[in-house]
Design a protein around this motif. Structure first.
Motif, PDB file in Angstrom:
ATOM      1  N   ALA A  83      27.181  19.324  60.100  1.00 36.24           N
ATOM      2  CA  ALA A  83      26.294  19.692  58.985  1.00 36.24           C
ATOM      3  C   ALA A  83      26.145  21.208  58.889  1.00 36.24           C
ATOM      4  CB  ALA A  83      24.936  19.033  59.162  1.00 36.24           C
ATOM      5  N   CYS A  84      26.003  21.856  60.017  1.00 38.02           N
ATOM      6  CA  CYS A  84      25.863  23.312  60.029  1.00 38.02           C
ATOM      7  C   CYS A  84      27.124  23.977  59.499  1.00 38.02           C
ATOM      8  CB  CYS A  84      25.549  23.793  61.445  1.00 38.02           C
ATOM      9  SG  CYS A  84      25.317  25.580  61.580  1.00 38.02           S
ATOM     10  N   LEU A  85      28.271  23.547  59.977  1.00 37.21           N
ATOM     11  CA  LEU A  85      29.532  24.155  59.553  1.00 37.21           C
ATOM     12  C   LEU A  85      29.831  23.873  58.079  1.00 37.21           C
ATOM     13  CD1 LEU A  85      31.702  23.593  62.748  1.00 37.21           C
ATOM     14  CD2 LEU A  85      30.534  25.695  61.994  1.00 37.21           C
ATOM     15  N   GLU A  86      29.413  22.701  57.585  1.00 35.31           N
ATOM     16  CA  GLU A  86      29.584  22.399  56.160  1.00 35.31           C
ATOM     17  C   GLU A  86      28.698  23.315  55.317  1.00 35.31           C
ATOM     18  OE1 GLU A  86      28.848  18.207  55.633  1.00 35.31           O
ATOM     19  OE2 GLU A  86      30.713  17.657  56.658  1.00 35.31           O
ATOM     20  N   ALA A  87      27.472  23.546  55.785  1.00 37.62           N
ATOM     21  CA  ALA A  87      26.571  24.442  55.056  1.00 37.62           C
ATOM     22  C   ALA A  87      27.132  25.866  55.050  1.00 37.62           C
ATOM     23  CB  ALA A  87      25.183  24.427  55.687  1.00 37.62           C
ATOM     24  N   ILE A  88      27.682  26.289  56.162  1.00 42.34           N
ATOM     25  CA  ILE A  88      28.276  27.625  56.244  1.00 42.34           C
ATOM     26  C   ILE A  88      29.491  27.721  55.332  1.00 42.34           C
ATOM     27  CG2 ILE A  88      29.550  29.181  57.781  1.00 42.34           C
ATOM     28  CD1 ILE A  88      27.571  28.268  60.017  1.00 42.34           C
ATOM     29  N   ALA A  89      30.296  26.678  55.305  1.00 45.12           N
ATOM     30  CA  ALA A  89      31.505  26.677  54.466  1.00 45.12           C
ATOM     31  C   ALA A  89      31.170  26.782  52.979  1.00 45.12           C
ATOM     32  CB  ALA A  89      32.331  25.424  54.730  1.00 45.12           C
ATOM     33  N   SER A  90      29.978  26.340  52.594  1.00 45.93           N
ATOM     34  CA  SER A  90      29.597  26.397  51.187  1.00 45.93           C
ATOM     35  C   SER A  90      29.067  27.777  50.773  1.00 45.93           C
ATOM     36  CB  SER A  90      28.547  25.323  50.877  1.00 45.93           C
ATOM     37  OG  SER A  90      27.313  25.660  51.491  1.00 45.93           O
ATOM     38  N   LEU A  91      28.891  28.670  51.738  1.00 48.86           N
ATOM     39  CA  LEU A  91      28.416  30.023  51.430  1.00 48.86           C
ATOM     40  C   LEU A  91      29.544  30.844  50.800  1.00 48.86           C
ATOM     41  CD1 LEU A  91      26.509  30.911  54.732  1.00 48.86           C
ATOM     42  CD2 LEU A  91      25.489  30.383  52.504  1.00 48.86           C
ATOM     43  N   PRO A  92      29.175  31.784  49.935  1.00 54.10           N
ATOM     44  CA  PRO A  92      30.199  32.702  49.415  1.00 54.10           C
ATOM     45  C   PRO A  92      30.799  33.494  50.586  1.00 54.10           C
ATOM     46  CG  PRO A  92      28.114  32.948  48.226  1.00 54.10           C
ATOM     47  CD  PRO A  92      27.859  32.035  49.374  1.00 54.10           C
ATOM     48  N   GLU A  93      32.067  33.842  50.473  1.00 54.23           N
ATOM     49  CA  GLU A  93      32.807  34.512  51.548  1.00 54.23           C
ATOM     50  C   GLU A  93      32.057  35.692  52.175  1.00 54.23           C
ATOM     51  OE1 GLU A  93      36.277  35.100  53.933  1.00 54.23           O
ATOM     52  OE2 GLU A  93      36.103  33.588  52.387  1.00 54.23           O
ATOM     53  N   PRO A  94      31.483  36.596  51.399  1.00 48.29           N
ATOM     54  CA  PRO A  94      30.838  37.754  52.034  1.00 48.29           C
ATOM     55  C   PRO A  94      29.598  37.386  52.870  1.00 48.29           C
ATOM     56  CG  PRO A  94      31.017  38.086  49.640  1.00 48.29           C
ATOM     57  CD  PRO A  94      31.491  36.695  49.959  1.00 48.29           C
ATOM     58  N   GLN A  95      29.003  36.255  52.593  1.00 47.80           N
ATOM     59  CA  GLN A  95      27.802  35.843  53.322  1.00 47.80           C
ATOM     60  C   GLN A  95      28.108  34.983  54.539  1.00 47.80           C
ATOM     61  OE1 GLN A  95      25.239  33.906  50.533  1.00 47.80           O
ATOM     62  NE2 GLN A  95      24.832  35.759  49.364  1.00 47.80           N
ATOM     63  N   ALA A  96      29.327  34.532  54.667  1.00 47.14           N
ATOM     64  CA  ALA A  96      29.693  33.636  55.773  1.00 47.14           C
ATOM     65  C   ALA A  96      29.620  34.399  57.103  1.00 47.14           C
ATOM     66  CB  ALA A  96      31.088  33.085  55.565  1.00 47.14           C
ATOM     67  N   PRO A  97      28.934  33.813  58.091  1.00 42.65           N
ATOM     68  CA  PRO A  97      28.839  34.473  59.393  1.00 42.65           C
ATOM     69  C   PRO A  97      30.167  34.400  60.152  1.00 42.65           C
ATOM     70  CG  PRO A  97      27.690  32.373  59.438  1.00 42.65           C
ATOM     71  CD  PRO A  97      28.168  32.582  58.033  1.00 42.65           C
ATOM     72  N   SER A  98      30.317  35.271  61.107  1.00 41.07           N
ATOM     73  CA  SER A  98      31.522  35.290  61.938  1.00 41.07           C
ATOM     74  C   SER A  98      31.590  34.010  62.768  1.00 41.07           C
ATOM     75  CB  SER A  98      31.481  36.496  62.869  1.00 41.07           C
ATOM     76  OG  SER A  98      30.469  36.314  63.850  1.00 41.07           O
ATOM     77  N   PRO A  99      32.756  33.677  63.306  1.00 41.78           N
ATOM     78  CA  PRO A  99      32.874  32.491  64.170  1.00 41.78           C
ATOM     79  C   PRO A  99      31.906  32.548  65.362  1.00 41.78           C
ATOM     80  CG  PRO A  99      35.049  33.252  63.560  1.00 41.78           C
ATOM     81  CD  PRO A  99      34.079  34.276  63.048  1.00 41.78           C
ATOM     82  N   GLU A 100      31.703  33.728  65.919  1.00 42.96           N
ATOM     83  CA  GLU A 100      30.781  33.871  67.049  1.00 42.96           C
ATOM     84  C   GLU A 100      29.349  33.541  66.618  1.00 42.96           C
ATOM     85  OE1 GLU A 100      32.846  36.417  66.064  1.00 42.96           O
ATOM     86  OE2 GLU A 100      34.369  36.221  67.624  1.00 42.96           O
ATOM     87  N   THR A 101      28.956  34.042  65.450  1.00 45.16           N
ATOM     88  CA  THR A 101      27.611  33.768  64.927  1.00 45.16           C
ATOM     89  C   THR A 101      27.472  32.294  64.580  1.00 45.16           C
ATOM     90  OG1 THR A 101      27.454  36.034  64.093  1.00 45.16           O
ATOM     91  CG2 THR A 101      25.932  34.416  63.154  1.00 45.16           C
ATOM     92  N   GLN A 102      28.534  31.694  64.060  1.00 49.76           N
ATOM     93  CA  GLN A 102      28.501  30.264  63.764  1.00 49.76           C
ATOM     94  C   GLN A 102      28.225  29.462  65.031  1.00 49.76           C
ATOM     95  OE1 GLN A 102      31.861  28.799  61.486  1.00 49.76           O
ATOM     96  NE2 GLN A 102      31.906  30.649  60.238  1.00 49.76           N
ATOM     97  N   LEU A 103      28.894  29.809  66.112  1.00 47.13           N
ATOM     98  CA  LEU A 103      28.679  29.127  67.391  1.00 47.13           C
ATOM     99  C   LEU A 103      27.233  29.296  67.855  1.00 47.13           C
ATOM    100  CD1 LEU A 103      29.815  27.549  69.798  1.00 47.13           C
ATOM    101  CD2 LEU A 103      30.454  29.742  70.807  1.00 47.13           C
ATOM    102  N   LEU A 104      26.704  30.501  67.723  1.00 49.52           N
ATOM    103  CA  LEU A 104      25.306  30.749  68.112  1.00 49.52           C
ATOM    104  C   LEU A 104      24.344  29.930  67.250  1.00 49.52           C
ATOM    105  CD1 LEU A 104      25.410  34.611  68.703  1.00 49.52           C
ATOM    106  CD2 LEU A 104      25.208  32.806  70.443  1.00 49.52           C
ATOM    107  N   LEU A 105      24.656  29.808  65.963  1.00 50.72           N
ATOM    108  CA  LEU A 105      23.817  28.997  65.070  1.00 50.72           C
ATOM    109  C   LEU A 105      23.814  27.527  65.487  1.00 50.72           C
ATOM    110  CD1 LEU A 105      24.739  30.494  61.584  1.00 50.72           C
ATOM    111  CD2 LEU A 105      22.477  30.534  62.657  1.00 50.72           C
ATOM    112  N   VAL A 106      24.993  27.005  65.779  1.00 53.23           N
ATOM    113  CA  VAL A 106      25.100  25.604  66.198  1.00 53.23           C
ATOM    114  C   VAL A 106      24.327  25.399  67.498  1.00 53.23           C
ATOM    115  CG1 VAL A 106      26.694  23.826  67.045  1.00 53.23           C
ATOM    116  CG2 VAL A 106      27.251  25.120  64.981  1.00 53.23           C
ATOM    117  N   GLU A 107      24.489  26.296  68.461  1.00 48.62           N
ATOM    118  CA  GLU A 107      23.776  26.179  69.738  1.00 48.62           C
ATOM    119  C   GLU A 107      22.267  26.222  69.522  1.00 48.62           C
ATOM    120  OE1 GLU A 107      24.996  25.483  72.764  1.00 48.62           O
ATOM    121  OE2 GLU A 107      26.962  25.311  71.839  1.00 48.62           O
TER     122      GLU A 107
END
Length: 166
Positions: A83-107
């Motif tokens: 769900a988190c990664l799907e929400a991130i994927a729906s963000l416009p490209e400039p707003q998408a967090p880095s892979p490291e930030t994505q991992l921190l968000l999921v954690e």
């Protein structure tokens, strides 16, 4: 540090039931890799509780109970992660967090979910209405059809619970 006495206690259980547990987990998960990981985690938990082995009358039932809890946690984590990664994927490209930030968000989401899981349903709902929806206690009381003092108790309970796990 590895405790050889513990491993001697657990080794017969492992030899007798690991294959069976692995098959059970594969059927539950439909994924051999995840099943391997959770079988390992199950016996790691057993290593942490060697004194319980003396009281175990049905080893497979005991292992199933431990493994089932791990399966529930695993599925819950995967659902949150998806769900988190799907929400991130729906963000416009400039707003998408880095892979490291994505991992921190999921954690962070997994930790928050674990905190909220320990709350009674009304306490959790009141807490989320307050913190996520920004509702005041009076409005929460009205929506939950409880007294204002109940909402105050719910919030105090939720905050104490979260602080105890932090």
């Amino acid at each position: 540090m590895f405790d050889y006495d513990r491993s001697k206690i657990v080794e017969p259980l492992y030899r007798a039931h690991h294959g069976w547990l692995l098959g059970w987990l594969r059927r539950k998960l439909g994924n051999a890799s995840d099943a391997d990981d959770l079988a390992h985690d199950t016996f790691a938990r057993v290593l942490g509780r060697p004194r319980e082995l003396d009281r175990v009358r049905e080893p497979r039932a005991w292992l199933t109970t431990i493994a089932h809890g791990l399966v529930v946690d695993h599925i819950r984590r995967r659902t949150l992660e998806r769900a988190c990664l799907e929400a991130i994927a729906s963000l416009p490209e400039p707003q998408a967090p880095s892979p490291e930030t994505q991992l921190l968000l999921v954690e962070a989401l997994v930790r928050i979910d674990a905190m909220l899981d320990g709350l009674a349903p009304k306490v959790r709902t009141a807490f989320l209405m307050s913190r996520l929806d920004g509702l005041g206690y009076a409005e929460i009381a009205q929506r939950l059809q409880v007294s204002l003092s109940s909402v105050e108790k719910y919030m105090a309970s939720a905050i104490r619970h979260c602080l105890s796990l932090a």
